[in-house]
Design an enzyme around this catalytic site. Structure first.
Site, PDB file in Angstrom:
ATOM      1  N   PHE A   1       0.850  -1.194   0.000  1.00 47.75           N
ATOM      2  CA  PHE A   1       0.000   0.000   0.000  1.00 47.75           C
ATOM      3  C   PHE A   1       0.892   1.253   0.000  1.00 47.75           C
ATOM      4  O   PHE A   1       1.879   1.307   0.718  1.00 47.75           O
ATOM      5  CB  PHE A   1      -0.873  -0.039   1.252  1.00 47.75           C
ATOM      6  CG  PHE A   1      -1.981   0.968   1.268  1.00 47.75           C
ATOM      7  CD1 PHE A   1      -3.195   0.680   0.662  1.00 47.75           C
ATOM      8  CD2 PHE A   1      -1.823   2.198   1.902  1.00 47.75           C
ATOM      9  CE1 PHE A   1      -4.232   1.606   0.696  1.00 47.75           C
ATOM     10  CE2 PHE A   1      -2.855   3.125   1.922  1.00 47.75           C
ATOM     11  CZ  PHE A   1      -4.062   2.826   1.319  1.00 47.75           C
TER      12      PHE A   1
ATOM     13  N   ASP B   1       1.568  -5.207   8.827  1.00 48.74           N
ATOM     14  CA  ASP B   1       0.451  -4.295   8.610  1.00 48.74           C
ATOM     15  C   ASP B   1      -0.776  -5.161   8.372  1.00 48.74           C
ATOM     16  O   ASP B   1      -0.863  -5.870   7.366  1.00 48.74           O
ATOM     17  CB  ASP B   1       0.719  -3.392   7.399  1.00 48.74           C
ATOM     18  CG  ASP B   1      -0.409  -2.386   7.218  1.00 48.74           C
ATOM     19  OD1 ASP B   1      -1.568  -2.726   7.526  1.00 48.74           O
ATOM     20  OD2 ASP B   1      -0.140  -1.268   6.758  1.00 48.74           O
TER      21      ASP B   1
ATOM     22  N   TYR C   1     -11.337   0.497  10.440  1.00 52.71           N
ATOM     23  CA  TYR C   1     -12.519   0.964   9.695  1.00 52.71           C
ATOM     24  C   TYR C   1     -12.828   0.111   8.470  1.00 52.71           C
ATOM     25  O   TYR C   1     -13.830   0.338   7.805  1.00 52.71           O
ATOM     26  CB  TYR C   1     -12.364   2.431   9.290  1.00 52.71           C
ATOM     27  CG  TYR C   1     -11.067   2.757   8.576  1.00 52.71           C
ATOM     28  CD1 TYR C   1     -10.895   2.444   7.245  1.00 52.71           C
ATOM     29  CD2 TYR C   1     -10.019   3.365   9.253  1.00 52.71           C
ATOM     30  CE1 TYR C   1      -9.705   2.725   6.596  1.00 52.71           C
ATOM     31  CE2 TYR C   1      -8.826   3.648   8.620  1.00 52.71           C
ATOM     32  CZ  TYR C   1      -8.670   3.325   7.285  1.00 52.71           C
ATOM     33  OH  TYR C   1      -7.492   3.597   6.645  1.00 52.71           O
ATOM     34  N   LYS C   2     -11.960  -0.860   8.132  1.00 47.58           N
ATOM     35  CA  LYS C   2     -12.229  -1.718   6.978  1.00 47.58           C
ATOM     36  C   LYS C   2     -13.085  -2.901   7.448  1.00 47.58           C
ATOM     37  O   LYS C   2     -14.278  -2.724   7.652  1.00 47.58           O
ATOM     38  CB  LYS C   2     -10.914  -2.147   6.334  1.00 47.58           C
ATOM     39  CG  LYS C   2     -10.209  -0.955   5.675  1.00 47.58           C
ATOM     40  CD  LYS C   2      -8.804  -1.257   5.196  1.00 47.58           C
ATOM     41  CE  LYS C   2      -8.217  -0.012   4.527  1.00 47.58           C
ATOM     42  NZ  LYS C   2      -6.762  -0.087   4.363  1.00 47.58           N
TER      43      LYS C   2
ATOM     44  N   ARG D   1     -12.132  -5.167  -6.755  1.00 42.79           N
ATOM     45  CA  ARG D   1     -12.023  -5.921  -5.512  1.00 42.79           C
ATOM     46  C   ARG D   1     -13.435  -6.140  -4.963  1.00 42.79           C
ATOM     47  O   ARG D   1     -14.226  -5.187  -4.864  1.00 42.79           O
ATOM     48  CB  ARG D   1     -11.158  -5.173  -4.499  1.00 42.79           C
ATOM     49  CG  ARG D   1      -9.719  -4.977  -5.002  1.00 42.79           C
ATOM     50  CD  ARG D   1      -8.840  -4.311  -3.968  1.00 42.79           C
ATOM     51  NE  ARG D   1      -9.344  -2.990  -3.587  1.00 42.79           N
ATOM     52  CZ  ARG D   1      -8.852  -2.265  -2.594  1.00 42.79           C
ATOM     53  NH1 ARG D   1      -7.862  -2.735  -1.858  1.00 42.79           N
ATOM     54  NH2 ARG D   1      -9.353  -1.077  -2.329  1.00 42.79           N
TER      55      ARG D   1
HETATM   56  C1  LIG Z   1      -6.073   1.140   4.342  1.00 42.70           C
HETATM   57  C2  LIG Z   1      -4.613   1.030   4.504  1.00 42.70           C
HETATM   58  C3  LIG Z   1      -3.866   2.097   5.027  1.00 42.70           C
HETATM   59  C4  LIG Z   1      -4.532   3.402   5.399  1.00 42.70           C
HETATM   60  O1  LIG Z   1      -3.783   4.114   6.328  1.00 42.70           O
HETATM   61  P1  LIG Z   1      -4.458   5.192   7.304  1.00 42.70           P
HETATM   62  O2  LIG Z   1      -3.321   5.667   8.090  1.00 42.70           O
HETATM   63  O3  LIG Z   1      -5.496   4.463   8.112  1.00 42.70           O
HETATM   64  O4  LIG Z   1      -5.088   6.248   6.467  1.00 42.70           O
HETATM   65  C5  LIG Z   1      -2.501   1.914   5.182  1.00 42.70           C
HETATM   66  N1  LIG Z   1      -1.907   0.748   4.839  1.00 42.70           N
HETATM   67  C6  LIG Z   1      -2.603  -0.296   4.331  1.00 42.70           C
HETATM   68  C7  LIG Z   1      -1.910  -1.565   3.966  1.00 42.70           C
HETATM   69  C8  LIG Z   1      -3.975  -0.175   4.132  1.00 42.70           C
HETATM   70  O5  LIG Z   1      -4.671  -1.186   3.608  1.00 42.70           O
END
Ligand SMILES: *Cc1c(COP(=O)(O)O)cnc(C)c1O
Length: 395
Positions: free
Chosen positions: A130, A201, A226-227, A369
């Site tokens: 990401f 992560d 939040y996911k 997705r």
């Molecule tokens: C959704 C996601 C993020 C988002 O980061 P925030 O700090 O919550 O905005 C970061 N890394 C990964 C792998 C994600 O899937």
């Protein structure tokens, strides 16, 4: 597993599903029940509003007294989430805390766990991570004076076994784009055998996979809630720090909320850390966000991750089968959670899918997705989505 491509069969599965009642605990958006974007933003638990309103109400009634006198005192509110969070990721209670947001937590944890030195300075990350994670590791490596410190690998396990210059591995488990899940315990063993540390992560792993962080021996982990975990937009993140680090003298950025709770309000000059993950807290947390998250964590606790994963495996296999029958290419490997990454013969039909009320997640130009979340999606949802895809593909 045997499946049938029919609405009757799908409904029979839902009727026999012991987790089916959880669906009624969620509010579906105006677009309707065909919601397949839970890997991006989870739905609102019915009770989230009640829990948030209670805190607004206590704030109005009590003002500052709410810190200690609210129905759920704010000074310890985050502790209401500790038990469920620990069970969710397979951790001991003092190994987890809910605080901040994911990218912030990754930085705070790297302050402690990325300690590069010459000859052992590499920061390993999986290929296709990401973007925020890539920015975070690159800036950490630069900050320590190693502008070329980041190593991206398509096969992190092999890279960990082959190299001696890795200080820290940060692996996205599950990968956000492909849905691929890595073998965490194998990665941990490989890292530790080479004297490297390893963190995960879990943005796409927590609330999706059945995790055993303590047993696997990960040094640390961080995730957003939040996911899959339905904390609401911008919701607070989760952190795991293995207990073997509870008493070590790791460097850490410190703030008053990580200070020994008994003495916190004496406001003394010297920092005395709470034992465990809570020591990494800096600030007093946003109570309204914690309240919303609490509504969802109660549901995860009620269902239990192993049962959710069992249903999720069947639901996802059903989705995969029906999509394949309609000519879609499945890009997600068999090691996965609930998210499928898919390419359609006619990506143009996706706009039409949305107009008909099905919410999937398009990654331009042609990657989609789709997640059937076992907490609130049903076999009927999957069947109806794929019927719609079949119609649009023919037309
Ligand atoms: C959704 C996601 C993020 C988002 O980061 P925030 O700090 O919550 O905005 C970061 N890394 C990964 C792998 C994600 O899937």
């Amino acid at each position: 597993m045997t499946f049938e491509d029919s609405l009757e069969w799908a409904r029979a599965q839902d009727a026999a599903d012991e987790l089916a009642a959880l669906r009624a605990e969620f509010l579906f958006p105006d677009s309707g029940p065909l919601y397949f974007a839970g890997h991006s933003l989870g739905l609102q638990p019915r009770r989230a509003r009640e829990y948030v309103l209670q805190e607004l109400d206590d704030w109005r009634r009590l003002g500052v007294e709410g810190h200690f006198s609210a129905r759920n005192p704010w000074v310890s509110y985050h502790e209401l989430l500790t038990g469920a969070t620990a069970r969710l990721v397979g951790a001991l209670p003092h190994e987890v805390v809910v605080m901040n947001t994911l990218s912030v937590n990754l930085h705070l944890l790297m302050v402690s766990f990325y300690r590069p030195r010459r000859g052992k300075h590499r920061l390993l990350i999986e290929q296709g991570a990401f973007p925020s994670d890539r920015y975070a590791v690159a800036s950490q490596a630069r900050f320590h004076g190693f502008p070329d410190g980041v190593l991206e690998s398509e096969d992190p396990l092999r890279t960990l076994r082959e190299r001696d210059d890795i200080a820290l591995a940060l692996i996205g488990n599950v990968n956000y784009l492909t849905g691929r899940a890595y073998d965490m315990s194998a990665l941990v063993r490989a890292a530790h055998e080479k004297g490297a540390l390893i963190g995960f992560d879990l943005a796409h792993g927590a609330g999706n996979l059945s995790l055993t962080l303590h047993e696997d021996g990960a040094d640390f982990a961080a995730w957003c809630n939040y996911k899959y975990l339905n904390a609401g937009p911008g919701g607070l993140g989760g952190v795991f720090v293995h207990e073997r680090h509870a008493d070590t003298a790791l460097p850490r950025f410190e703030g008053w909320w990580g200070h020994d709770k008994v003495r916190r309000f004496e406001m003394g000059p010297r920092f005395s850390p709470i034992r465990g993950a809570e020591a990494w807290q800096l600030s007093n947390p946003p109570i309204l966000q914690l309240a919303a998250l609490r509504a969802s964590m109660e549901l995860f606790d009620r269902a239990g991750m192993p049962a959710l994963r069992r249903k999720g495996d069947r639901l996802t296999a059903y989705l995969e089968l029906l999509l394949r029958q309609r000519g879609a290419e499945i890009l997600t490997p068999p090691e996965r959670g609930s998210m499928l990454t898919v390419r359609f013969r006619q990506p143009g039909m996706l706009a039409e899918l949305k107009k008909r009320g099905a919410l999937v997640d398009l990654r331009p130009p042609d990657i989609v997705r789709i997640t059937a979340a076992p907490l609130y999606n049903s076999f009927e949802d999957v069947q109806r989505l794929c019927a719609l895809i079949g119609e649009l593909d023919d037309g």
